[in-house]
Design an enzyme around this catalytic site. Structure first.
Site, PDB file in Angstrom:
ATOM      1  N   GLU A 147       0.843  -1.196   0.000  1.00  0.00           N
ATOM      2  CA  GLU A 147       0.000   0.000   0.000  1.00  0.00           C
ATOM      3  C   GLU A 147       0.881   1.251   0.000  1.00  0.00           C
ATOM      4  O   GLU A 147       2.022   1.213   0.433  1.00  0.00           O
ATOM      5  CB  GLU A 147      -0.961   0.010   1.188  1.00  0.00           C
ATOM      6  CG  GLU A 147      -0.335  -0.074   2.561  1.00  0.00           C
ATOM      7  CD  GLU A 147       0.409   1.198   2.984  1.00  0.00           C
ATOM      8  OE1 GLU A 147       1.380   1.026   3.725  1.00  0.00           O
ATOM      9  OE2 GLU A 147       0.040   2.281   2.526  1.00  0.00           O
ATOM     10  N   PHE A 148       0.311   2.350  -0.516  1.00  0.00           N
ATOM     11  CA  PHE A 148       1.026   3.629  -0.602  1.00  0.00           C
ATOM     12  C   PHE A 148       0.189   4.746   0.008  1.00  0.00           C
ATOM     13  O   PHE A 148       0.290   5.905  -0.376  1.00  0.00           O
ATOM     14  CB  PHE A 148       1.378   3.918  -2.064  1.00  0.00           C
ATOM     15  CG  PHE A 148       2.199   2.840  -2.705  1.00  0.00           C
ATOM     16  CD1 PHE A 148       1.596   1.853  -3.483  1.00  0.00           C
ATOM     17  CD2 PHE A 148       3.573   2.771  -2.497  1.00  0.00           C
ATOM     18  CE1 PHE A 148       2.347   0.835  -4.052  1.00  0.00           C
ATOM     19  CE2 PHE A 148       4.327   1.765  -3.070  1.00  0.00           C
ATOM     20  CZ  PHE A 148       3.714   0.785  -3.844  1.00  0.00           C
ATOM     21  N   GLU A 151      -1.086   9.123   5.608  1.00  0.00           N
ATOM     22  CA  GLU A 151      -2.049   9.510   6.640  1.00  0.00           C
ATOM     23  C   GLU A 151      -2.621  10.890   6.328  1.00  0.00           C
ATOM     24  O   GLU A 151      -1.922  11.756   5.832  1.00  0.00           O
ATOM     25  CB  GLU A 151      -1.363   9.513   8.008  1.00  0.00           C
ATOM     26  CG  GLU A 151      -0.918   8.121   8.429  1.00  0.00           C
ATOM     27  CD  GLU A 151      -0.364   8.051   9.851  1.00  0.00           C
ATOM     28  OE1 GLU A 151       0.493   7.187  10.103  1.00  0.00           O
ATOM     29  OE2 GLU A 151      -0.785   8.885  10.671  1.00  0.00           O
ATOM     30  N   CYS A 256       6.087   5.385   8.835  1.00  0.00           N
ATOM     31  CA  CYS A 256       6.597   4.709   7.640  1.00  0.00           C
ATOM     32  C   CYS A 256       8.020   5.103   7.249  1.00  0.00           C
ATOM     33  O   CYS A 256       8.917   4.256   7.221  1.00  0.00           O
ATOM     34  CB  CYS A 256       5.647   4.942   6.471  1.00  0.00           C
ATOM     35  SG  CYS A 256       4.048   4.172   6.741  1.00  0.00           S
ATOM     36  N   LYS A 316       2.755  15.191  11.186  1.00  0.00           N
ATOM     37  CA  LYS A 316       2.352  16.058  10.069  1.00  0.00           C
ATOM     38  C   LYS A 316       0.913  16.467  10.317  1.00  0.00           C
ATOM     39  O   LYS A 316       0.252  15.925  11.206  1.00  0.00           O
ATOM     40  CB  LYS A 316       2.489  15.345   8.728  1.00  0.00           C
ATOM     41  CG  LYS A 316       1.550  14.200   8.521  1.00  0.00           C
ATOM     42  CD  LYS A 316       1.637  13.691   7.102  1.00  0.00           C
ATOM     43  CE  LYS A 316       0.525  12.730   6.796  1.00  0.00           C
ATOM     44  NZ  LYS A 316       0.547  12.255   5.396  1.00  0.00           N
TER      45      LYS A 316
HETATM   46  C1  UDX Z   1       4.115   7.971   3.724  1.00  0.00           C
HETATM   47  C2  UDX Z   1       4.005   7.853   2.206  1.00  0.00           C
HETATM   48  O1  UDX Z   1       3.676   9.114   1.660  1.00  0.00           O
HETATM   49  C3  UDX Z   1       2.945   6.835   1.837  1.00  0.00           C
HETATM   50  O2  UDX Z   1       2.918   6.642   0.431  1.00  0.00           O
HETATM   51  C4  UDX Z   1       3.279   5.505   2.492  1.00  0.00           C
HETATM   52  O3  UDX Z   1       2.329   4.566   2.194  1.00  0.00           O
HETATM   53  C5  UDX Z   1       3.386   5.693   3.960  1.00  0.00           C
HETATM   54  O4  UDX Z   1       4.351   6.679   4.275  1.00  0.00           O
HETATM   55  P1  UDX Z   1       2.876   9.252   5.647  1.00  0.00           P
HETATM   56  O5  UDX Z   1       3.939   8.734   6.539  1.00  0.00           O
HETATM   57  O6  UDX Z   1       1.481   9.198   6.085  1.00  0.00           O
HETATM   58  O7  UDX Z   1       2.944   8.509   4.213  1.00  0.00           O
HETATM   59  O8  UDX Z   1       3.216  10.780   5.432  1.00  0.00           O
HETATM   60  P2  UDX Z   1       3.810  11.734   4.306  1.00  0.00           P
HETATM   61  O9  UDX Z   1       2.774  12.686   3.903  1.00  0.00           O
HETATM   62  O10 UDX Z   1       4.489  10.975   3.271  1.00  0.00           O
HETATM   63  O11 UDX Z   1       4.903  12.531   5.182  1.00  0.00           O
HETATM   64  C6  UDX Z   1       5.939  11.832   5.792  1.00  0.00           C
HETATM   65  C7  UDX Z   1       6.831  12.822   6.534  1.00  0.00           C
HETATM   66  O12 UDX Z   1       7.566  13.604   5.590  1.00  0.00           O
HETATM   67  C8  UDX Z   1       6.072  13.814   7.419  1.00  0.00           C
HETATM   68  O13 UDX Z   1       6.784  14.018   8.605  1.00  0.00           O
HETATM   69  C9  UDX Z   1       6.047  15.084   6.570  1.00  0.00           C
HETATM   70  O14 UDX Z   1       5.990  16.235   7.378  1.00  0.00           O
HETATM   71  C10 UDX Z   1       7.403  14.996   5.868  1.00  0.00           C
HETATM   72  N1  UDX Z   1       7.463  15.705   4.584  1.00  0.00           N
HETATM   73  C11 UDX Z   1       6.672  15.296   3.553  1.00  0.00           C
HETATM   74  C12 UDX Z   1       8.369  16.763   4.448  1.00  0.00           C
HETATM   75  O15 UDX Z   1       9.085  17.130   5.378  1.00  0.00           O
HETATM   76  N2  UDX Z   1       8.448  17.390   3.223  1.00  0.00           N
HETATM   77  C13 UDX Z   1       7.682  16.998   2.157  1.00  0.00           C
HETATM   78  O16 UDX Z   1       7.807  17.604   1.089  1.00  0.00           O
HETATM   79  C14 UDX Z   1       6.748  15.928   2.327  1.00  0.00           C
END
Ligand code: UDX
Length: 442
Positions: A147-148, A151, A256, A316
């Protein structure tokens, strides 16, 4: 219409089950925690995910919850494994919950397919296949279907996926899983099981690499007077790169990225390969969380006795998830420096995770008498609530450290705040009038 048994009523299991029900399939979700099943049966969803409760309610007739393995596998065509695979101290993934599902699988009739949704190290599918065969369950199929979901946008991500990845030992079993997603009309990658397992880990590791890269670019921007927001835009306009995951900030967290980056690095190490790039991605991320402390010391000098407001605690926005949240490191560093920490988050509860922090019900209460306010989570309401006269008057010093570049620097400055972003030009020269000579402790 298929009949699907899902093992694990956590984040992935609940979202996957509810969305499959929305697609018209019959779903039975099994979990080992009776309280969770009771809550779900009474319509309460034990996780914060926008829209999930409503979608679950709408599909009540097609989804049920149980602690019974027998109920979950009864007449099931597909048996989804969606249990947690948290990291162990060594960085390896803890597969005990996965093996519990596999080992507890009774002798089943028919030809159900076990489908792995949990994030597992490459090679796990091979081992599960061997275990099933050894138990006389060679008629049970095995497919990797990572899955991708992110949250906060999980329902949208499931219903509008960029791709469906189907890794199978035999094409027929892959066909079964591909058909399940037919209504989504998304591109389907059909491959072998090991490659499907690697797609998941590599995708998260690459997204994390982009974040650590843009964070390092931001740090250089601060030293040369460039603006990372403009730089990220300039990079992102290149179709070969694209604009996503180029938001500089205080580092990535969550259930993740940290786990999967470590798991992939560990997997490589276990296989005799030193994955240098990922070592750097992890190190950059840990240092990035701590740069906030240096920014505060630059303006405030010694932090002992200073009051710092942390705005946002979740890893986040749009989630209540505190797993690997950068706020945990920042708050602990501040307390170690002798600062008083006040914190606010609209949904995340960190009261069991952080000692010595004053948790506040609203932003104004959090910034009261604060020497600085730090935006840790990009909660959109902070855009309106923060750069105001009311907040400035409540603070001891009007200093904003924007760890997510959420605010417009000009608007914050116009409102009388000293503003420090991440990799934003102008922050180099910004100081508070009566700032003492700072001492840097990273
Ligand atoms: C992630 C992946 O996006 C998703 O595809 C996978 O299935 C699970 O892991 P998630 O952990 O819910 O999802 O959050 P995501 O929105 O990816 O953000 C992850 C972290 O990266 C957060 O702490 C966010 O603040 C940070 N982030 C994200 C950044 O610092 N900069 C960005 O440009 C994007």
């Amino acid at each position: 219409m298929a009949r699907i048994g899902i093992f694990g009523a956590g984040y992935v299991g609940l979202v996957t089950g509810t969305c499959f029900a929305e697609l018209g399939h019959e779903v039975v979700v099994r979990d080992v925690v009776p309280e969770k099943i009771e809550a779900l049966r009474s319509g309460q969803v034990p996780i914060y995910e926008p829209g999930l409760e409503e979608l679950l309610e709408r599909n009540r007739s097609r989804i049920s919850f149980t602690t019974s393995v027998a109920e979950a596998i009864e007449d099931a065509d597909l048996l989804y494994v969606a249990v947690g695979t948290p990291p162990t101290y060594s960085g390896d993934a803890d597969l005990s919950a996965v093996w519990t599902v596999v080992d507890e699988l009774p002798q089943v009739g028919g030809n159900p397919i076990v489908v792995m949704k949990s994030t597992v190290p490459v090679g796990t599918g091979e081992k599960v296949r061997a275990a099933l065969d050894a138990r006389g369950l060679s008629h049970v199929g095995y497919v990797s279907n990572p899955e991708f979901l992110a949250e906060g946008t999980a329902l949208r991500d499931f219903m509008n996926p960029d791709r469906i990845v189907v890794g199978a030992f035999t094409p027929e079993h892959g066909d079964g899983v591909e058909e399940l997603h037919a209504a989504l009309g998304a591109p389907v990658l059909r491959c072998d099981v090991a490659s499907a397992e690697m797609v998941k880990l590599a995708a998260n590791a690459f997204l994390s690499t982009r974040i650590s890269f843009i964070n390092e670019i931001a740090n250089v921007c601060e030293l040369v007077g460039a603006d990372v927001e403009a730089v990220a835009k300039g990079i992102g306009l290149d179709h070969r790169l694209g604009p996503h995951f180029l938001r500089a900030g205080i580092g990535f967290g969550g259930s993740c990225f940290p786990k999967d980056v470590s798991a992939l690095k560990q997997l490589a190490g276990n296989s005799g390969y030193h994955f240098q790039l990922l070592s750097a991605v992890i190190e950059v991320n840990e240092l990035q969380k701590r740069r906030v402390i240096a920014k505060l010391q630059k303006h405030l000098g010694r932090l002992r006795g200073k009051t710092i407001a942390l705005l946002g605690l979740a890893f986040k926005a749009n989630t209540a998830d505190m797993r690997e949240a950068p706020s945990l490191v920042i708050a602990s560093r501040l307390i170690a420096e002798g600062a008083k920490v006040r914190a606010w988050d609209p949904v995340a509860d960190a009261s069991t995770l952080l000692q010595g922090v004053t948790f506040c019900d609203d932003v104004l209460d959090a910034v009261r008498d604060a020497d600085a306010a730090v935006i840790v989570t990009e909660w959109p309401q902070l855009r309106e609530q923060l750069p105001t006269e009311e907040v400035r008057a409540a603070m001891a010093r009007p200093l904003l450290v924007d760890g997510r570049n959420l605010l417009d620097p000009a608007a914050a400055r116009a409102a009388g705040f000293a503003y420090e972003g991440i990799g934003r030009s102008g922050s180099l020269f910004e100081t508070l009038p009566e700032t003492a000579e700072p001492e840097l402790h990273l």
